[in-house]
Design a protein around this motif. Structure first.
Motif, PDB file in Angstrom:
ATOM      1  N   LEU A 349       0.564  -1.299  -0.158  1.00 11.44           N
ATOM      2  CA  LEU A 349      -0.084  -0.024   0.184  1.00 11.44           C
ATOM      3  C   LEU A 349       0.892   1.443  -0.305  1.00 11.44           C
ATOM      4  N   HIS A 350       1.993   1.163   0.596  1.00 10.03           N
ATOM      5  CA  HIS A 350       3.082   2.349   0.698  1.00 10.03           C
ATOM      6  C   HIS A 350       3.728   2.533  -0.727  1.00 10.03           C
ATOM      7  N   ASP A 351       4.090   1.493  -1.433  1.00 11.12           N
ATOM      8  CA  ASP A 351       4.777   1.634  -2.731  1.00 11.12           C
ATOM      9  C   ASP A 351       3.671   1.813  -3.905  1.00 11.12           C
ATOM     10  N   TYR A 352       2.494   1.368  -3.568  1.00 11.23           N
ATOM     11  CA  TYR A 352       1.403   1.867  -4.798  1.00 11.23           C
ATOM     12  C   TYR A 352       0.511   2.609  -4.356  1.00 11.23           C
ATOM     13  N   PRO A 353       0.561   4.097  -4.089  1.00 12.90           N
ATOM     14  CA  PRO A 353      -0.389   4.918  -3.572  1.00 12.90           C
ATOM     15  C   PRO A 353      -1.368   5.041  -5.050  1.00 12.90           C
ATOM     16  N   MET A 354      -2.696   5.381  -4.417  1.00  9.19           N
ATOM     17  CA  MET A 354      -3.684   5.899  -5.619  1.00  9.19           C
ATOM     18  C   MET A 354      -3.053   7.009  -6.133  1.00  9.19           C
ATOM     19  N   GLY A 355      -3.134   7.222  -7.567  1.00  7.38           N
ATOM     20  CA  GLY A 355      -2.552   8.307  -8.363  1.00  7.38           C
ATOM     21  C   GLY A 355      -3.876   9.377  -8.301  1.00  7.38           C
ATOM     22  N   ASP A 356      -3.466  10.564  -9.010  1.00  6.67           N
ATOM     23  CA  ASP A 356      -4.392  11.775  -9.242  1.00  6.67           C
ATOM     24  C   ASP A 356      -5.656  11.305 -10.001  1.00  6.67           C
ATOM     25  N   GLY A 357      -6.608  12.023  -9.716  1.00  2.00           N
ATOM     26  CA  GLY A 357      -7.915  11.739 -10.403  1.00  2.00           C
ATOM     27  C   GLY A 357      -8.836  10.691  -9.737  1.00  2.00           C
ATOM     28  N   LYS A 358     -10.010  10.339 -10.314  1.00  3.80           N
ATOM     29  CA  LYS A 358     -10.974   9.634  -9.945  1.00  3.80           C
ATOM     30  C   LYS A 358     -10.391   8.294 -10.030  1.00  3.80           C
ATOM     31  N   ILE A 359     -11.386   7.275  -9.209  1.00  2.00           N
ATOM     32  CA  ILE A 359     -10.866   6.006  -9.316  1.00  2.00           C
ATOM     33  C   ILE A 359     -11.046   5.359 -10.520  1.00  2.00           C
ATOM     34  N   TYR A 360     -12.146   6.049 -11.482  1.00  2.00           N
ATOM     35  CA  TYR A 360     -12.325   5.457 -12.606  1.00  2.00           C
ATOM     36  C   TYR A 360     -11.151   5.668 -13.548  1.00  2.00           C
ATOM     37  N   GLU A 361     -10.316   6.451 -13.366  1.00  2.00           N
ATOM     38  CA  GLU A 361      -8.943   6.612 -14.068  1.00  2.00           C
ATOM     39  C   GLU A 361      -8.556   5.208 -14.421  1.00  2.00           C
ATOM     40  N   ILE A 362      -7.911   4.866 -15.609  1.00  2.00           N
ATOM     41  CA  ILE A 362      -7.447   3.492 -15.988  1.00  2.00           C
ATOM     42  C   ILE A 362      -6.282   3.156 -14.994  1.00  2.00           C
ATOM     43  N   PRO A 363      -5.406   4.092 -14.604  1.00  2.00           N
ATOM     44  CA  PRO A 363      -4.316   3.813 -13.811  1.00  2.00           C
ATOM     45  C   PRO A 363      -4.621   3.423 -12.593  1.00  2.00           C
ATOM     46  N   ASN A 364      -5.744   4.443 -12.105  1.00  2.00           N
ATOM     47  CA  ASN A 364      -6.047   3.965 -10.650  1.00  2.00           C
ATOM     48  C   ASN A 364      -6.914   2.700 -10.382  1.00  2.00           C
ATOM     49  N   LEU A 365      -7.486   2.522 -11.669  1.00  2.00           N
ATOM     50  CA  LEU A 365      -8.375   1.263 -11.661  1.00  2.00           C
ATOM     51  C   LEU A 365      -7.413  -0.137 -11.332  1.00  2.00           C
ATOM     52  N   ARG A 366      -6.320   0.072 -12.186  1.00  2.00           N
ATOM     53  CA  ARG A 366      -5.311  -0.997 -12.147  1.00  2.00           C
ATOM     54  C   ARG A 366      -4.468  -1.217 -10.850  1.00  2.00           C
ATOM     55  N   ARG A 367      -4.411  -0.061 -10.217  1.00  2.00           N
ATOM     56  CA  ARG A 367      -3.696   0.291  -8.667  1.00  2.00           C
ATOM     57  C   ARG A 367      -4.791  -0.238  -7.880  1.00  2.00           C
ATOM     58  N   LYS A 370      -4.708  -3.865  -7.870  1.00  2.00           N
ATOM     59  CA  LYS A 370      -3.515  -4.361  -7.038  1.00  2.00           C
ATOM     60  C   LYS A 370      -3.465  -4.323  -5.632  1.00  2.00           C
ATOM     61  N   ARG A 371      -3.964  -3.309  -5.112  1.00  2.00           N
ATOM     62  CA  ARG A 371      -4.091  -2.705  -3.651  1.00  2.00           C
ATOM     63  C   ARG A 371      -5.107  -3.493  -2.972  1.00  2.00           C
ATOM     64  N   LEU A 372      -6.365  -4.072  -3.737  1.00  2.00           N
ATOM     65  CA  LEU A 372      -7.234  -4.787  -2.925  1.00  2.00           C
ATOM     66  C   LEU A 372      -7.154  -5.880  -1.903  1.00  2.00           C
ATOM     67  N   PRO A 373      -6.326  -6.790  -2.330  1.00  2.00           N
ATOM     68  CA  PRO A 373      -6.004  -8.035  -1.470  1.00  2.00           C
ATOM     69  C   PRO A 373      -4.939  -7.296  -0.174  1.00  2.00           C
ATOM     70  N   ALA A 374      -4.124  -6.351  -0.418  1.00  2.00           N
ATOM     71  CA  ALA A 374      -3.509  -5.871   0.813  1.00  2.00           C
ATOM     72  C   ALA A 374      -4.283  -5.176   1.616  1.00  2.00           C
ATOM     73  N   GLN A 375      -5.439  -4.315   1.041  1.00  2.00           N
ATOM     74  CA  GLN A 375      -6.298  -3.819   1.825  1.00  2.00           C
ATOM     75  C   GLN A 375      -7.163  -4.573   2.672  1.00  2.00           C
ATOM     76  N   ILE A 376      -7.303  -5.641   2.269  1.00  2.00           N
ATOM     77  CA  ILE A 376      -8.247  -6.831   2.912  1.00  2.00           C
ATOM     78  C   ILE A 376      -7.474  -7.027   4.187  1.00  2.00           C
ATOM     79  N   VAL A 377      -5.958  -7.595   3.802  1.00  2.00           N
ATOM     80  CA  VAL A 377      -5.276  -8.143   4.953  1.00  2.00           C
ATOM     81  C   VAL A 377      -4.980  -6.819   5.963  1.00  2.00           C
ATOM     82  N   VAL A 378      -4.799  -5.784   5.653  1.00  2.00           N
ATOM     83  CA  VAL A 378      -4.668  -4.517   6.703  1.00  2.00           C
ATOM     84  C   VAL A 378      -5.653  -4.303   7.519  1.00  2.00           C
TER      85      VAL A 378
END
Length: 588
Positions: A349-367, A370-378
């Protein structure tokens, strides 16, 4: 296709689970906050013991009947046999209560889950049958007047009981020139007191199914005193010799399991170099931000010292929010160094923060993916690794941290060997409180859900007493304990040491003072919040330091305000939801 009753049942089940989750995160966490703050148990030990005793109390002796009108607040004929309206009413009550408690828990404002639900049911009653039909008065101890009569009386009485027990300990132990032997040899007396009080708690608050509170007076006296004296005798045979060898002889080679040797430990010889007792350090201190070399230490070079002075100057210029964020980031940095699932998740979660813009931006969707399993564990593991003690003492350099330092400076500190004696007593009182809470308050959590399930499964408005199956009690007991494990740290970090200085001798008095208060109110059939009682007892014990400065009255005032606001907010929220849904346009 699902019908409207099934929709209401699904939504009601969701809010019932949410209410039970909040109950665990609030009331159960508050019950164990005193023990964690006193360092009698760690946060992980509190979660394990709390979970075990809550579930055992709920399943073994928990109430198996639920009052569908919630202690007589709504008249029996309010629903006029309409199962749909009844399901909707309790669903809206759960929605209003759980939403308010969840918001308060998120902001570390402790409120009573039971009072929230009662207020929500009253609001639903106003929206359903009108204010004139709601039982605002005494109503044989079941109306709103009786329920809220203990709102301020209970904390005040608990403060008196808690202070009285602590003053007894001060007189017998703490005020002695050499308090350690007095603590050891007087231990059976305090085991007797705690055993009797804890047994009475089970009898009068934690055993509605067994009906122990309906037994003759001689039977209750025999059971409670017999339990208390038995515990005192066992402590004299096993605990006193063990403690004598550990804190008086200072035998650092003594193992925990060796208590089974009993009186033979008196003849055990301590090592020749035994000078300091091997007991935990119960002192509550504010640690420096730098955990390696203290500022100005001779072990550091001149450049290191100068650099730290510059950092300290810069830190003092930070705002309060920045200091708090810096403290949180420091703790998160330690967690990122851990091995195992939590360390991996925190690093990702620290190495892959969400980028600028809304969540529906393609780079943010990918991140996000990728972050979802880590967020569940946290979400599952973060609470168990949260630094409760650091959060309770406040962030250094902030008004909150300075206020807590003043509170601790005005509290009397007692030897660790003396405090160690009372840590065992506090574990007993905390476990009993969890057992009684699971047995008694599970009815408040499962009651509305049992009504909704009964109305949905039968199609008829539930009768005045609805049978609660074991599986419903078990399911909600597990959900309740998950609230303690996953979200309880939000309450623990502001309770305990955030109000006054804690130690095991103080903590066991707080818990026993709260238990006695609950017993007194139970005798007059007056419902009372255990959480409010423990808060009052905490203040009472804190005042035994001899000065008002030993209590953080700002935090106490915020707690009292949250109690008061619970009544109108939860009631209004649930009533508005009920009024909107019940009178919304619909098609037939």
């Amino acid at each position: 296709m699902l019908d409207q009753y099934t929709y209401v049942f699904v939504i009601g089940t969701f809010f019932a689970f949410l209410d039970a989750f909040n109950n665990g995160a609030n009331d159960v966490a508050n019950a164990w906050a005193t023990s964690v703050s006193s360092r009698s148990v760690t946060y992980r030990q509190a979660m394990i013991l709390g979970t075990v005793f809550e579930i055992v109390g709920a399943v073994a002796v928990g109430a198996r009947t639920a009052d569908t009108i919630k202690n007589g607040i709504i008249p029996n004929d309010a629903f006029k046999g309409n199962a749909g309206v009844q399901m909707l009413a309790f669903t809206c009550a759960l929605a209003g209560a759980s939403t308010w408690v969840m918001w308060c828990t998120r902001h570390s404002a402790h409120v009573s889950s039971t009072y929230s639900l009662i207020s929500a049911v009253a609001g639903v009653g106003v929206a359903t049958v009108g204010a004139s039909q709601v039982q605002w008065g005494w109503n044989h101890g079941k109306g709103l007047g009786a329920i809220f009569s203990g709102l301020f009386m209970a904390p005040a009485i608990a403060a008196c009981f808690g202070a009285s027990i602590f003053l007894l300990i001060k007189l017998i132990v703490h005020m002695r020139r050499n308090p350690v032997p007095w603590a050891v040899w007087s231990a059976p007396l305090f085991f007797l007191i705690s055993g009797t009080v804890c047994t009475l708690s089970v009898v009068y608050k934690g055993s509605p199914k067994l009906g122990l509170n309906k037994k003759p007076a001689w039977y209750i006296a025999s059971v409670t005193l017999g339990t208390g004296f038995s515990l005192a005798i066992l402590s004299g045979l096993f605990f006193v010799p063990y403690l004598h060898a550990k804190v008086i002889k200072k035998d650092y080679t003594l193992k925990g399991w060796m208590f089974i040797y009993g009186p033979f430990l008196f003849a055990r010889q301590a090592p020749a170099d035994a000078e300091v007792a091997k007991v935990p350090d119960y002192a509550v201190v504010q640690h420096s931000d730098d955990e390696t070399t203290p500022q100005g230490s001779v072990n550091g070079s001149a450049s290191e010292v100068n650099e730290k002075n510059l950092v300290a100057t810069e830190v003092k210029q930070l705002t309060y929010a920045e200091l708090v964020a810096l403290s949180e980031e420091r703790m998160n940095a330690r967690l990122r160094k851990k091995r195992g699932p939590l360390g991996w998740a925190m690093r990702l979660l620290h190495d892959y923060p969400m980028g600028d813009g809304k969540i529906y931006e393609i780079p943010n969707l990918r991140r996000f993916l990728k972050r979802l399993p880590a967020q569940i564990v946290v979400g599952l593991l973060y609470g168990a690794n949260y630094d409760i003690h650091a959060a309770q003492t406040g962030v250094e350099g902030t008004p909150d941290g300075d206020r807590m330092r003043r509170v601790y400076d005005n509290a009397i500190k007692y030897p660790n060997e003396t405090e160690h004696t009372f840590s065992f007593i506090q574990v007993i009182t905390a476990c009993t409180a969890s057992f009684a809470h699971g047995a008694n308050d599970i009815g408040n959590a499962v009651g509305p859900w049992a009504v909704i399930y009964s109305a949905w499964s039968t199609g008829d408005a539930a009768k005045s007493k609805a049978h609660v199956p074991y599986w419903q009690i078990g399911v909600l007991a597990v959900v309740l304990c998950s609230g303690l494990v996953l979200y309880g740290y939000n309450i623990m970090r502001v309770m305990g040491n955030k109000i006054t200085y804690h130690s095991p001798s103080r903590g066991c008095c707080m818990e026993m003072g709260a238990a006695i208060t609950v017993l007194v109110f139970s005798q007059y059939s007056l419902p009372v919040s255990t959480s409010m009682c423990i808060t009052g007892a905490t203040v009472g014990v804190g005042l035994c330091n001899g000065t008002l400065k030993a209590v953080n009255f700002q935090r106490v005032s915020l707690l009292v305000l949250s109690w008061i606001f619970t009544i109108p907010v939860a009631g209004t929220l649930a009533g508005v939801i009920m009024g909107i849904v019940l009178n919304a346009p619909h098609f037939t």
